[in-house]
Every structure is written in structure tokens, then in C-alpha cells.
Motif scaffolding. Structure first.
Motif, PDB file in Angstrom:
ATOM      1  N   LEU A 232       0.812  -1.238  -0.149  1.00 59.35           N
ATOM      2  CA  LEU A 232       0.080   0.036  -0.197  1.00 59.35           C
ATOM      3  C   LEU A 232       0.800   1.356  -0.011  1.00 59.35           C
ATOM      4  CD1 LEU A 232      -2.580  -1.021   2.820  1.00 59.35           C
ATOM      5  CD2 LEU A 232      -2.850  -1.276   0.288  1.00 59.35           C
TER       6      LEU A 232
ATOM      7  N   ARG B 225      -3.126   0.618  -3.925  1.00 57.24           N
ATOM      8  CA  ARG B 225      -2.785  -0.741  -3.902  1.00 57.24           C
ATOM      9  C   ARG B 225      -1.983  -1.221  -4.920  1.00 57.24           C
ATOM     10  NH1 ARG B 225      -6.985  -5.067  -2.400  1.00 57.24           N
ATOM     11  NH2 ARG B 225      -6.562  -4.504  -0.190  1.00 57.24           N
TER      12      ARG B 225
ATOM     13  N   SER C 151      -2.050  -9.647  -0.454  1.00 58.16           N
ATOM     14  CA  SER C 151      -2.592  -8.287   0.230  1.00 58.16           C
ATOM     15  C   SER C 151      -1.512  -8.394   1.549  1.00 58.16           C
ATOM     16  CB  SER C 151      -4.001  -8.872   0.498  1.00 58.16           C
ATOM     17  OG  SER C 151      -4.536  -7.914   1.589  1.00 58.16           O
TER      18      SER C 151
END
Length: 305
Positions: A150, A271, A276
Motif C-alpha cells: 500500500l 494498492r 494483500s
């Protein structure tokens, strides 16, 4: 004398580190808690355990400390030597044994960045627009983001003519002596905060104690005001410009909070594709578009720290 000191002496750069060195004296657990809360809310995570976190232009180091408290391994850097000193002081006071590296470095120094590698979270709140090369700095910050990572960035909103006026104010501030600087602070803060600055300016000029007000993100109204009036170099952008540039670099928009077309920073979480780091894509991306008030309702938060 280093580059940042020379630029400050010439009036080409605000003494960001000096301002945030003073702010460090105010940091307490309440401010740290506020900073932690703002990171959690924007990133959509409960913690950053096992993640790496780069604080670009770390300033006081408050958000590096917040990331550390959330479990991240933190690397902080700043172009301004006094800002590095500020972050070191903060670490010494609140996290002396932390896995937290602090050093001098510039987001515009490609050789320096190449040695850093990539990070799960890259934080550049209110920094890139003060480099004198905002878009180059933005692209460099993107390159620091690991796959699935991020980028949390805040950039000053483009208000057109008003932004050009503020640019002139900031340039004048940095090329003036104490009397003119005081007048610019008084006038600017009266415009933004209305009646609040009158008592504060009186205290400052008389050498009396300054009343500090804790703001969102754990910041200080007074130090944000100094940062806003003096913060130069100064560049601005529109949300659509930032989003288009991010998309061109294969970053998706996860979170957007605007200042409603007024004065202040627009905030983005972007992102990179891949694994993730814990933030969840909103079911309705438009739901993350938050408009704050205009210049009199939402005073600026200047530098990120």
C-alpha cells in the motif's frame, strides 16, 4: 553546510525539521493513540504485525512510532537533518529498543532508494508536495511499494488561484524576517481559524506560554499552522490527476478522503497488485470518497508529522 540548510538560508525552503523538533516536546500517549487510530482507519487494518513500513519524510517520527506500535518493522528517512534528529528523540523517549531505523535520505535520490528495497506500506503524508518535484517524488514512492503493498499519500489540493496566492505567501515567509513572518502567520491563521490566533499570536509575541490544541491524527494546531504558512516548496494536485497517475502505474485506489475542494490535503491509499497486506477493498469504492469542509471549516494539516 548540507543542502537543506543552504536552501533554508536562501529562503528556498522552510525549516520543516525545526518546527517538528519543537512539536516532539508535545508528544504524549494521547497523540500517539490518535496517530495509531488514523493509520488503522485509513489502511483498514487492526495491526501491521510482520509488515515493513517506510515513512517518507518522517518529520517528527510520530507516524513511524504509530506503525511500530502496530507491529511493523519501520524504516524512516527525511531530507532535513533536524527532522531526523526529531525522530531519533521520539524513538529514544517512547521506543528505545524498537526495530525502527531512522536515517537521512531523500525521496528524490535514486541511488539511496535503490538500497532500500520495497515495503509493505509506504507512508508519505503531506511530504511529496514539498520536494520541489512532486510528480517525480510520487513516482519514486510508488517504486518503494512491494507487490500487494500500500501507498498512503496525502497531497495538497489544487484550488487554482487561491493556491497561487498561498504559494506567494509561503515564498514571502521564507524570504522575510521575524516581523513579516509574524504578520503572515497572524493574517493567515485569522483567515483559517477566525478568532483563535489572536490570543496565540499575543502569547508568542510576549514570550508567554503557548496553548497547544491537539488535532486529528495527534497533530498540533499551532505547529500545523506554522507548517502551513511556511511550507515551501509548495505544489498542488487534483484528485483526478493523482488517481490517473496511480492507475498508469498499475495501482488501484482503495481509499480517498478529499478536503471538499477547499484548503488542505487530499488523502489516498493505493494498492499495488499482488499479495494483500491486510486492507480490504471496499464493496462500494465510492463509499470511501469522503468530503470534508472548505477552508474555514477544515483548517489545513500541513506536514505529515
Amino acid at each position: 553546510m548540507d543542502d537543506s540548510s543552504l536552501q533554508i538560508r536562501r529562503g528556498d525552503r522552510f525549516a520543516f525539521g525545526r518546527n517538528w523538533n519543537a512539536f516532539v516536546d508535545l508528544v504524549d500517549e494521547g497523540r500517539i493513540h490518535s496517530a495509531i487510530g488514523s493509520l488503522r482507519a485509513a489502511l483498514g487494518v487492526e495491526d501491521l504485525a510482520g509488515r515493513t513500513f517506510a515513512d517518507v519524510g518522517c518529520g517528527s517520527g510520530l507516524f513511524s512510532l504509530a506503525a511500530h506500535r502496530l507491529g511493523a518493522r519501520v524504516h524512516s528517512f527525511d531530507f532535513d537533518a533536524e527532522a531526523v534528529e526529531s525522530a531519533v528523540r521520539l524513538r529514544r523517549s517512547f521506543a528505545p529498543d524498537a526495530a525502527w531505523t531512522i536515517e537521512r535520505g531523500s525521496i528524490l535520490d535514486g541511488d539511496y532508494l535503490a538500497r532500500l528495497g520495497t515495503f509493505d506500506v509506504v507512508y508519505a503524508w503531506g511530504v511529496l508536495h514539498h520536494t520541489g518535484a512532486m510528480w517525480r517524488a510520487f513516482d519514486a514512492a510508488v517504486e518503494l511499494v512491494a507487490p500487494g503493498g500500500l501507498l498512503f499519500v496525502a497531497l495538497y489540493n489544487d484550488q487554482g488561484r487561491q493556491s497561487r496566492i498561498w504559494t506567494a505567501v509561503k515564498r514571502r515567509y521564507n524570504r522575510s524576517g521575524p516581523a513579516v513572518r509574524g504578520a503572515l502567520i497572524a493574517g493567515s491563521s485569522a483567515y483559517i481559524y477566525r478568532a483563535w490566533p489572536l490570543l496565540e499570536i499575543g502569547r508568542l509575541l510576549s514570550g508567554g506560554p503557548r496553548r497547544t490544541v491537539t488535532r486529528a491524527r495527534g497533530m498540533s494546531r499551532w505547529h500545523d499552522m506554522i507548517d502551513w504558512v511556511g511550507g515551501y516548496p509548495f505544489e498542488v494536485s487534483k484528485p483526478e490527476q493523482v488517481i490517473a497517475r496511480a492507475h498508469a502505474r498499475d495501482l488501484s485506489l482503495l481509499h480517498l478522503k478529499t478536503c471538499g475542494g477547499g484548503l488542505g490535503c487530499n488523502e489516498y491509499v493505493l494498492r499495488r497488485p499482488g499479495r494483500s497486506v491486510g486492507a480490504q477493498e471496499p464493496a462500494d469504492p465510492a463509499g470511501d470518497l469522503v468530503h470534508l469542509g472548505g477552508p474555514r471549516d477544515q483548517p489545513p494539516q500541513g506536514h505529515s508529522r
